[in-house]
Design a protein around this motif. Structure first.
Motif, short mmCIF file in Angstrom:
data_model
loop_
_atom_site.label_atom_id
_atom_site.label_comp_id
_atom_site.label_asym_id
_atom_site.label_seq_id
_atom_site.Cartn_x
_atom_site.Cartn_y
_atom_site.Cartn_z
N SER A 48 6.55 13.73 82.77
CA SER A 48 5.84 14.48 81.73
C SER A 48 6.64 15.71 81.32
CB SER A 48 4.46 14.91 82.23
OG SER A 48 3.66 13.80 82.50
N TYR A 49 6.69 15.95 80.01
CA TYR A 49 7.40 17.12 79.48
C TYR A 49 6.58 17.80 78.40
CZ TYR A 49 11.74 15.41 81.65
OH TYR A 49 12.69 15.00 82.54
N ASP A 50 6.76 19.11 78.31
CA ASP A 50 6.31 19.90 77.17
C ASP A 50 7.59 20.45 76.54
OD1 ASP A 50 3.83 20.80 79.36
OD2 ASP A 50 3.35 19.89 77.44
N LEU A 51 7.95 19.93 75.37
CA LEU A 51 9.22 20.27 74.74
C LEU A 51 9.01 21.11 73.49
CD1 LEU A 51 11.08 16.83 75.01
CD2 LEU A 51 11.11 18.75 76.62
N PHE A 52 9.95 22.03 73.24
CA PHE A 52 9.86 22.93 72.10
C PHE A 52 11.26 23.16 71.53
CE2 PHE A 52 5.59 24.27 73.31
CZ PHE A 52 5.60 24.03 74.67
N THR A 53 11.34 23.32 70.23
CA THR A 53 12.61 23.73 69.64
C THR A 53 12.74 25.24 69.81
OG1 THR A 53 11.66 24.10 67.44
CG2 THR A 53 12.51 21.89 67.92
N GLY A 54 13.98 25.71 69.82
CA GLY A 54 14.19 27.16 69.91
C GLY A 54 13.55 27.88 68.74
N ASN A 55 13.58 27.24 67.57
CA ASN A 55 12.99 27.84 66.38
C ASN A 55 11.48 28.03 66.55
OD1 ASN A 55 13.50 28.88 63.77
ND2 ASN A 55 12.66 27.03 62.83
N TYR A 56 10.84 27.03 67.15
CA TYR A 56 9.39 27.10 67.38
C TYR A 56 9.06 28.23 68.35
CZ TYR A 56 4.65 25.68 68.62
OH TYR A 56 3.30 25.66 68.84
N LEU A 57 9.82 28.37 69.43
CA LEU A 57 9.56 29.41 70.41
C LEU A 57 9.75 30.80 69.81
CD1 LEU A 57 11.17 27.88 73.63
CD2 LEU A 57 8.74 28.00 73.02
N ASN A 58 10.74 30.96 68.94
CA ASN A 58 10.93 32.25 68.28
C ASN A 58 9.75 32.57 67.38
OD1 ASN A 58 13.39 32.71 69.50
ND2 ASN A 58 14.61 31.95 67.78
N TRP A 59 9.27 31.55 66.66
CA TRP A 59 8.09 31.75 65.79
C TRP A 59 6.88 32.13 66.63
CZ3 TRP A 59 3.75 28.50 66.23
CH2 TRP A 59 2.72 28.78 65.34
N GLN A 60 6.69 31.44 67.73
CA GLN A 60 5.53 31.67 68.58
C GLN A 60 5.51 33.08 69.15
OE1 GLN A 60 5.00 29.36 72.38
NE2 GLN A 60 3.32 28.42 71.26
N ALA A 61 6.70 33.66 69.38
CA ALA A 61 6.80 34.99 69.97
C ALA A 61 6.75 36.11 68.95
CB ALA A 61 8.10 35.09 70.77
N ASP A 62 6.84 35.77 67.67
CA ASP A 62 6.88 36.80 66.62
C ASP A 62 5.47 37.28 66.29
OD1 ASP A 62 7.18 38.22 64.11
OD2 ASP A 62 9.15 37.27 63.98
N PRO A 63 5.21 38.60 66.38
CA PRO A 63 3.87 39.13 66.14
C PRO A 63 3.49 39.27 64.66
CG PRO A 63 5.36 40.92 66.66
CD PRO A 63 6.15 39.65 66.82
N ARG A 64 4.43 39.07 63.76
CA ARG A 64 4.12 39.25 62.34
C ARG A 64 3.10 38.23 61.85
NH1 ARG A 64 9.77 38.75 59.60
NH2 ARG A 64 9.87 37.10 61.17
N SER A 65 2.19 38.72 61.07
CA SER A 65 1.18 37.83 60.52
C SER A 65 0.50 38.52 59.34
CB SER A 65 0.15 37.47 61.59
OG SER A 65 -0.82 36.62 61.06
N ASP A 66 0.91 38.15 58.14
CA ASP A 66 0.36 38.79 56.94
C ASP A 66 -0.61 37.89 56.18
OD1 ASP A 66 1.90 41.09 57.35
OD2 ASP A 66 3.63 40.17 56.37
N ASP A 67 -0.50 36.60 56.37
CA ASP A 67 -1.39 35.68 55.66
C ASP A 67 -2.75 35.61 56.34
OD1 ASP A 67 0.72 35.12 53.96
OD2 ASP A 67 1.39 33.40 55.16
N LYS A 68 -3.75 35.19 55.59
CA LYS A 68 -5.10 35.05 56.14
C LYS A 68 -5.62 33.64 55.90
CE LYS A 68 -6.66 39.85 55.88
NZ LYS A 68 -6.90 39.98 57.33
N ALA A 69 -6.44 33.18 56.84
CA ALA A 69 -7.07 31.87 56.71
C ALA A 69 -8.36 31.87 57.51
CB ALA A 69 -6.13 30.77 57.22
N LYS A 70 -9.26 30.98 57.18
CA LYS A 70 -10.51 30.87 57.92
C LYS A 70 -10.23 30.35 59.33
CE LYS A 70 -13.51 30.02 53.93
NZ LYS A 70 -14.46 29.07 53.30
N LYS A 71 -10.97 30.87 60.28
CA LYS A 71 -10.77 30.45 61.67
C LYS A 71 -10.98 28.95 61.83
CE LYS A 71 -13.51 33.79 63.32
NZ LYS A 71 -14.28 34.59 64.32
N ILE A 72 -11.95 28.40 61.14
CA ILE A 72 -12.21 26.96 61.26
C ILE A 72 -11.01 26.16 60.78
CG2 ILE A 72 -13.31 26.79 58.99
CD1 ILE A 72 -14.38 24.86 62.13
#
Length: 416
Positions: free
Chosen positions: A123-147
């Motif tokens: 079993s593996y949980d695999l990620f691209t380096g690009n995905y991990l960088n995105w996941q760690a970035d705190p920026r968030s300007d867009d809005k969307a409904k929680k649902i």
């Protein structure tokens, strides 16, 4: 477990016979701990809070594989290196997506940046380096409904995870405070396409009867149907099949029943009298973008629910954190499904063997034979096998041979 154990014993006998290893069937002895096995797909019911507050908007920053995100991980070209989840963080798995042997994993990594499943029986949980960088970035300007965020994250999880039988439940009849329950919108075992379609039809409204949805999730596992009496067939297929509920909620419970008590029932109760042993259900909970005014109280309820249900609690304030929480929950579920007990035996086994054997099978109720494999691992001087401290699965470095590999190198006429 009797049926499963018989299948495992038969599979081992056949495999060992092909490898010219003497096979004897007799009473259990001390060296029976040299042999381990058993793996079937777990049942996972995602119980999603669809109360009115899930229509509130929060900031979000969706992952775009076409965008290169800066950070500590190698993110380019073509999303950079592929990393695997480890006990201490992330480690390089392959130099790029093209080097990953699984086609489904390559497709998921290319389109979504992550993938969970098995490659070569591991079993593996695999990620691209690009995905991990995105996941760690705190920026968030867009809005969307929680649902909408929750639906997107769940859809991505279901469509990029293999070896798990997913189902989906939402609130039912929750227009009045203190009433309602849970409705099955996609039974466990539904196709990924069906779950995607059902997710698209969910909309937020009403109150938050967490205790009631947990009660009805239990009724569903028992084969008694949901709040409306629908889906009255238990999804439990085997007596040794692991069963789980992942509850995602953004608010404080306001039903008549308490989540903690109902979650405790899921862990303690037998949900299928047709099988020997106790067919219980483990409960994981996720708090998602809860309003600050009730965050502490709501998280306390969810934490107690997870503890009583034998699972883990997570909190997520945005899409990235929700995705990470669900991925970790699935990783725990897969690890619990495919467990390997470290053998504690004398330095020399009763047979004098210096190896331990691990057999695993993928169940298929429509076929008389199951796919499986057999691996031999080195035993240390103390008679034990080194295993991963999180998953309990033997380390790759301890592998001596894999039966399929050995058989593939033999002519059919010599496999006797």
């Amino acid at each position: 477990m009797k049926t499963m154990k018989k299948a495992i014993a038969l599979g081992l006998a056949v495999s060992l016979a092909f490898l010219n290893v003497p096979v004897t069937v007799g009473p259990a002895r001390a060296d029976d701990s040299d042999i381990f096995g058993g793996n079937i797909q777990p049942n996972v019911l995602i119980a999603l809070d669809t109360s009115g507050s899930m229509g509130d908007e929060i900031s979000t920053w969706p992952f775009d594989p076409g965008t290169t995100y800066s950070g500590t991980y190698v993110a380019s070209p073509s999303q950079g290196k592929v990393y695997k989840k480890t006990t201490s963080g992330y480690a390089v798995y392959k130099k790029d997506i093209a080097s990953v042997s699984s086609q489904s994993a390559r497709n998921a990594l290319t389109a979504n940046g992550f993938w969970s499943g098995k490659i070569g029986g591991t079993s593996y949980d695999l990620f691209t380096g690009n995905y991990l960088n995105w996941q760690a970035d705190p920026r968030s300007d867009d809005k969307a409904k929680k649902i909408d965020i929750a639906k997107q994250v769940i859809d991505s999880l279901v469509n990029n995870t293999e070896g798990v039988r997913f189902g989906l439940m939402k609130f039912a009849d929750n227009g009045t405070k203190g009433q309602g329950g849970g409705e099955i919108v996609a039974p466990i075992g539904s196709t990924k396409g069906d779950i995607t379609a059902k997710l698209g039809g969910l909309s937020p409204q009403g109150w938050t009867p967490l205790g009631e949805i947990m009660r009805d999730a239990g009724k569903y596992y028992e084969g008694k149907g949901d709040y409306y009496g629908n889906a009255a067939i238990s999804p439990i297929q085997y007596e040794c099949q692991p069963n789980f509920i992942i509850l995602i909620s953004d608010g404080l419970e306001n039903g008549t029943l308490q989540l903690q008590a109902e979650a405790a029932q899921r862990q303690a109760q037998d949900h299928h009298s047709g099988f020997s042993g106790k067919q219980n259900v483990i409960v994981h909970t996720v708090g998602f973008a809860i309003d600050p005014g009730e965050k502490d109280a709501a998280n306390d309820v969810l934490q107690k629910g997870a503890k009583s249900g034998g699972g883990s609690f997570y909190y997520a304030s945005n899409a990235a954190q929700l995705e990470a929480a669900l991925q970790d929950a699935i990783r725990q579920i897969v690890a619990a499904t495919f467990s390997f007990a470290t053998p504690v035996v004398p330095t020399t086994s009763a047979t004098g063997s210096d190896k331990a054997y691990l057999a695993a099978f993928q169940s298929n109720p429509s076929r008389p034979f199951w796919r499986g494999y057999l691996k031999a691992y080195k035993r240390g001087s103390d008679g034990t096998v080194k295993v991963d401290p999180i998953t309990g699965v033997p380390l790759d470095s301890e592998l001596v041979w894999e039966a399929g590999d050995k058989l593939s190198k033999k002519a059919a006429s010599s496999r006797t």
